[in-house]
Design an enzyme around this catalytic site. Structure first.
Site, PDB file in Angstrom:
ATOM      1  N   GLU A  33      97.774 134.458  17.353  1.00  0.00           N
ATOM      2  CA  GLU A  33      96.318 134.390  17.522  1.00  0.00           C
ATOM      3  C   GLU A  33      95.663 134.356  16.144  1.00  0.00           C
ATOM      4  O   GLU A  33      95.920 135.209  15.298  1.00  0.00           O
ATOM      5  CB  GLU A  33      95.811 135.585  18.337  1.00  0.00           C
ATOM      6  CG  GLU A  33      94.300 135.674  18.473  1.00  0.00           C
ATOM      7  CD  GLU A  33      93.632 134.387  18.976  1.00  0.00           C
ATOM      8  OE1 GLU A  33      93.936 133.965  20.093  1.00  0.00           O
ATOM      9  OE2 GLU A  33      92.804 133.802  18.237  1.00  0.00           O
ATOM     10  N   LEU A  38      91.874 139.763  20.160  1.00  0.00           N
ATOM     11  CA  LEU A  38      92.585 139.014  21.208  1.00  0.00           C
ATOM     12  C   LEU A  38      91.632 138.629  22.346  1.00  0.00           C
ATOM     13  O   LEU A  38      90.537 139.168  22.466  1.00  0.00           O
ATOM     14  CB  LEU A  38      93.731 139.873  21.766  1.00  0.00           C
ATOM     15  CG  LEU A  38      94.812 140.305  20.773  1.00  0.00           C
ATOM     16  CD1 LEU A  38      95.889 141.126  21.476  1.00  0.00           C
ATOM     17  CD2 LEU A  38      95.444 139.095  20.091  1.00  0.00           C
ATOM     18  N   THR A  41      88.112 132.761  23.943  1.00  0.00           N
ATOM     19  CA  THR A  41      86.704 132.512  24.247  1.00  0.00           C
ATOM     20  C   THR A  41      86.226 133.476  25.329  1.00  0.00           C
ATOM     21  O   THR A  41      85.164 134.098  25.221  1.00  0.00           O
ATOM     22  CB  THR A  41      86.547 131.063  24.773  1.00  0.00           C
ATOM     23  OG1 THR A  41      87.064 130.169  23.796  1.00  0.00           O
ATOM     24  CG2 THR A  41      85.099 130.720  25.074  1.00  0.00           C
ATOM     25  N   GLY A 176      70.968 121.283  29.246  1.00  0.00           N
ATOM     26  CA  GLY A 176      72.137 121.323  30.129  1.00  0.00           C
ATOM     27  C   GLY A 176      71.950 122.310  31.266  1.00  0.00           C
ATOM     28  O   GLY A 176      71.835 123.516  31.029  1.00  0.00           O
ATOM     29  N   ALA A 266      73.786 123.540  25.733  1.00  0.00           N
ATOM     30  CA  ALA A 266      74.871 123.921  26.661  1.00  0.00           C
ATOM     31  C   ALA A 266      75.312 122.668  27.409  1.00  0.00           C
ATOM     32  O   ALA A 266      75.213 122.572  28.631  1.00  0.00           O
ATOM     33  CB  ALA A 266      74.372 124.994  27.630  1.00  0.00           C
ATOM     34  N   ALA A 317      88.538 130.240  33.159  1.00  0.00           N
ATOM     35  CA  ALA A 317      89.534 131.225  32.744  1.00  0.00           C
ATOM     36  C   ALA A 317      90.654 131.351  33.775  1.00  0.00           C
ATOM     37  O   ALA A 317      91.835 131.417  33.415  1.00  0.00           O
ATOM     38  CB  ALA A 317      88.850 132.574  32.543  1.00  0.00           C
ATOM     39  N   HIS A 441      80.637 145.135  59.855  1.00  0.00           N
ATOM     40  CA  HIS A 441      79.172 145.090  59.857  1.00  0.00           C
ATOM     41  C   HIS A 441      78.639 146.359  59.217  1.00  0.00           C
ATOM     42  O   HIS A 441      79.151 147.436  59.491  1.00  0.00           O
ATOM     43  CB  HIS A 441      78.665 145.002  61.302  1.00  0.00           C
ATOM     44  CG  HIS A 441      77.169 145.045  61.378  1.00  0.00           C
ATOM     45  ND1 HIS A 441      76.382 143.960  61.042  1.00  0.00           N
ATOM     46  CD2 HIS A 441      76.320 146.049  61.718  1.00  0.00           C
ATOM     47  CE1 HIS A 441      75.112 144.299  61.191  1.00  0.00           C
ATOM     48  NE2 HIS A 441      75.049 145.551  61.606  1.00  0.00           N
TER      49      HIS A 441
HETATM   50  P1  FAD Z   1      90.498 130.256  24.979  1.00  0.00           P
HETATM   51  O1  FAD Z   1      89.990 131.384  25.765  1.00  0.00           O
HETATM   52  O2  FAD Z   1      89.513 129.410  24.278  1.00  0.00           O
HETATM   53  O3  FAD Z   1      91.512 130.870  23.934  1.00  0.00           O
HETATM   54  C1  FAD Z   1      92.140 130.105  22.953  1.00  0.00           C
HETATM   55  C2  FAD Z   1      92.609 131.020  21.842  1.00  0.00           C
HETATM   56  O4  FAD Z   1      93.503 130.302  21.018  1.00  0.00           O
HETATM   57  C3  FAD Z   1      91.494 131.503  20.941  1.00  0.00           C
HETATM   58  O5  FAD Z   1      91.553 132.901  20.812  1.00  0.00           O
HETATM   59  C4  FAD Z   1      91.784 130.830  19.597  1.00  0.00           C
HETATM   60  O6  FAD Z   1      91.429 131.624  18.480  1.00  0.00           O
HETATM   61  C5  FAD Z   1      93.289 130.663  19.672  1.00  0.00           C
HETATM   62  N1  FAD Z   1      93.811 129.579  18.837  1.00  0.00           N
HETATM   63  C6  FAD Z   1      93.425 128.279  18.817  1.00  0.00           C
HETATM   64  N2  FAD Z   1      94.165 127.560  17.968  1.00  0.00           N
HETATM   65  C7  FAD Z   1      95.048 128.422  17.424  1.00  0.00           C
HETATM   66  C8  FAD Z   1      96.078 128.276  16.449  1.00  0.00           C
HETATM   67  N3  FAD Z   1      96.350 127.098  15.886  1.00  0.00           N
HETATM   68  N4  FAD Z   1      96.764 129.380  16.106  1.00  0.00           N
HETATM   69  C9  FAD Z   1      96.496 130.587  16.648  1.00  0.00           C
HETATM   70  N5  FAD Z   1      95.532 130.782  17.574  1.00  0.00           N
HETATM   71  C10 FAD Z   1      94.828 129.706  17.956  1.00  0.00           C
HETATM   72  N6  FAD Z   1      85.270 130.862  32.717  1.00  0.00           N
HETATM   73  C11 FAD Z   1      85.379 131.490  33.905  1.00  0.00           C
HETATM   74  O7  FAD Z   1      86.356 131.278  34.617  1.00  0.00           O
HETATM   75  N7  FAD Z   1      84.429 132.370  34.328  1.00  0.00           N
HETATM   76  C12 FAD Z   1      83.318 132.635  33.585  1.00  0.00           C
HETATM   77  O8  FAD Z   1      82.465 133.439  33.991  1.00  0.00           O
HETATM   78  C13 FAD Z   1      83.160 131.972  32.344  1.00  0.00           C
HETATM   79  N8  FAD Z   1      82.088 132.201  31.584  1.00  0.00           N
HETATM   80  C14 FAD Z   1      81.977 131.572  30.372  1.00  0.00           C
HETATM   81  C15 FAD Z   1      80.847 131.813  29.604  1.00  0.00           C
HETATM   82  C16 FAD Z   1      80.696 131.197  28.383  1.00  0.00           C
HETATM   83  C17 FAD Z   1      79.472 131.480  27.568  1.00  0.00           C
HETATM   84  C18 FAD Z   1      81.738 130.336  27.901  1.00  0.00           C
HETATM   85  C19 FAD Z   1      81.616 129.682  26.548  1.00  0.00           C
HETATM   86  C20 FAD Z   1      82.859 130.098  28.661  1.00  0.00           C
HETATM   87  C21 FAD Z   1      82.991 130.700  29.905  1.00  0.00           C
HETATM   88  N9  FAD Z   1      84.104 130.469  30.715  1.00  0.00           N
HETATM   89  C22 FAD Z   1      84.195 131.082  31.935  1.00  0.00           C
HETATM   90  C23 FAD Z   1      85.186 129.548  30.309  1.00  0.00           C
HETATM   91  C24 FAD Z   1      86.392 130.358  29.786  1.00  0.00           C
HETATM   92  O9  FAD Z   1      85.988 131.171  28.723  1.00  0.00           O
HETATM   93  C25 FAD Z   1      87.489 129.410  29.355  1.00  0.00           C
HETATM   94  O10 FAD Z   1      87.781 128.509  30.404  1.00  0.00           O
HETATM   95  C26 FAD Z   1      88.754 130.171  28.984  1.00  0.00           C
HETATM   96  O11 FAD Z   1      88.519 131.084  27.935  1.00  0.00           O
HETATM   97  C27 FAD Z   1      89.875 129.210  28.590  1.00  0.00           C
HETATM   98  O12 FAD Z   1      91.009 129.928  28.271  1.00  0.00           O
HETATM   99  P2  FAD Z   1      92.106 129.357  27.266  1.00  0.00           P
HETATM  100  O13 FAD Z   1      93.182 130.398  27.224  1.00  0.00           O
HETATM  101  O14 FAD Z   1      92.463 127.985  27.626  1.00  0.00           O
HETATM  102  O15 FAD Z   1      91.391 129.259  25.832  1.00  0.00           O
END
Ligand code: FAD
Length: 462
Positions: A33, A38, A41, A176, A266, A317, A441
């Protein structure tokens, strides 16, 4: 050189869940990471902080709107913004620390730093090489801007900046009308900000069922949102104080200007693959910048998998988590599977919006003979007691065999109610199965049963 069976790149919901599952299945795993904290996003700048602020602003708004209706007399509450932001930060910390604990508990090696590929069995992190038989890329996504306009995260903000504003703005333009725009708009609207939404399409939540979009827009308008739909933003310019947004009405081609303290862009997110040096492993990227995989999440380089936001599919997520579990199972020699037909989607506004399966229009376009059962929360006693009866449950089923094909809910706890339908769909249930299941209910879930009844013999309370 350190050697592992598998290395997961990224500790977001896709990566950390995949790493835990791999460890549970006896695979020697490390997770890299780049961020100090940890959780990706979702935990740091997405799901968790936005839901914390939605919760705080909802309670504030509810105390003003509804407390006295229930005989709770309080002096008008006020917002301590910096305390609200600290509460949000505490929620982030509690959750990210939780992942650190789970990593330790499952004996997952954490490598801090940005990973880049040297070859298809080696990555480099901070100048040190690590080897593995398998890699899982879970590097996530980042916010996209509009017309290359840079986020200063104070006046022109992405969702990340919108979670950290120095003060509550008087006026905010949100570009958006998707999930993130409407959730962030709701937070500030409840705290007193005037919200104007600019949207390219002619509806909000484009892609969701048309009944939901229509009803939701009118609910948000009653909450004070102003909408300019079918509008294309052509420029964003910082002013001495605040910001000017120029947009074109798509039907008339008229150009208009709006002024606000803050503009939130957005309009979507794009895959994040910086640092990875994918050119060293020949992984195929599509024109959207997403890593292409086969149905088992293998990239074009067979020992390298990709999951979550960096791949095609809904940027959610729980989609990333499901893929993480499936890939871990595949690496451990088991069969991993995700049913993409049953991935729920939730908007955590008030009322909540939730959806699973196909929309009415999609099914009609596919030529499927469908029946639709709808039930309004007006007929749900529990919804009345919480002053939230403006939405409905809509269940769609195949006319030929009664099998449930989708459901779309707008109403209290919609984000939880939808899972009843998810389970029913996973088991191939019919609306009659749902309708014949006893529902307690008074619960909001009775509205789901009534909508299922409305697909057949008819709802009781409408
Ligand atoms: P991410 O969570 O983006 O994690 C990727 C990680 O990889 C990051 O920590 C990054 O630092 C790391 N990384 C990248 N490249 C490297 C590298 N080369 N070496 C080491 N580390 C690296 N989804 C929902 O389902 N419900 C919600 O309510 C929701 N609300 C949201 C609200 C907002 C404001 C936003 C922006 C998003 C929301 N989402 C929600 C979407 C959700 O956050 C993402 O779909 C989800 O986090 C994706 O998970 P991921 O593991 O693919 O990537």
């Amino acid at each position: 050189m350190d050697k592992f069976d598998a290395i997961v790149i990224g500790s977001g919901p896709g990566g950390y869940v995949c790493a835990i599952k791999l460890a549970q299945l006896g695979v020697n795993v490390a997770c890299v990471e780049g961020n100090a904290s940890l959780g990706g996003t979702c935990l740091n700048v997405g799901c968790i902080p936005s839901k914390a602020l939605l919760n705080a602003s909802h309670n504030y708004h509810n105390s003003i709107e509804n407390f006295s209706k229930m005989g709770i007399e309080v002096e008008r509450p006020s917002v301590n913004w910096s305390k609200m932001l600290s509460y949000k930060d505490t929620m982030i910390k509690d959750n990210t620390k939780g992942i650190e604990y789970l990593f330790k508990k499952n004996k997952i090696t954490l490598i801090n730093g940005w990973a880049s590929f040297v070859d298809n069995n080696t990555i480099s992190v901070n100048g040190k090489n690590f080897e593995a038989d398998h890699f899982v890329i879970a590097s996530g996504s980042e916010a996209t801007s509009l017309n290359d306009i840079k986020f200063d995260e104070q006046v022109i903000v992405s969702s990340t900046g919108a979670l950290e504003l120095k003060k509550i703005p008087e006026k905010m333009i949100v570009i958006g009308a998707g999930v993130i725009g409407l959730e962030m708009g709701s937070i500030y609207s409840r705290l007193g900000t005037e919200i104007t939404i600019l949207e390219f399409y002619d509806k909000v939540l484009n892609g969701m069922d048309h009944d939901i979009s229509k009803n939701f827009k009118s609910i948000l308008q009653k909450q004070g949102f102003k909408f300019h739909l079918s509008s294309s933003v052509s420029n964003i310019a910082k002013e001495k104080k605040g910001v000017k947004v120029t947009y074109e009405e798509r039907e008339s081609n008229n150009l208009n200007e709006l002024y606000a303290d803050v503009v939130l862009v957005a309009t979507g997110r794009k895959p994040f693959t910086e640092n990875l040096k994918l050119e060293n492993i020949g992984v195929k990227i599509n024109p959207k910048g997403q890593i292409e995989t086969d149905k088992n999440w293998r990239t074009t380089t067979k020992n390298i998998f990709a999951i979550g936001d960096v791949t095609p599919g809904p940027m959610l997520a729980h989609k990333a988590e499901e893929e993480g579990i499936a890939v871990a199972e595949i690496i451990a020699g088991q069969a991993g599977h995700v049913n993409f037909e049953v991935i729920p989607s939730v908007v955590y506004t008030d009322p909540e919006v939730a959806s699973v399966g196909k929309t009415e229009n999609e099914l009609k376009e596919e030529g499927i003979d469908i029946k639709v059962g709808k039930f309004s929360f007006m007929g749900n006693g529990r919804a009345k007691t919480v002053f939230s009866n403006s939405g409905f449950v809509k269940v769609i089923a195949d006319s030929n065999n009664d099998r449930i094909l989708g459901a779309h809910i707008i109403g209290p706890a919609a984000g939880d109610l939808i899972h009843e339908i998810c389970v029913a769909m996973e088991f191939g249930a019919s609306t009659e199965d749902l309708a014949r299941t006893c529902h307690a209910h008074p619960t909001f879930s009775e509205a789901v049963r009534e909508a299922a009844l409305a697909c057949g013999v008819g709802a009781i309370h409408s």
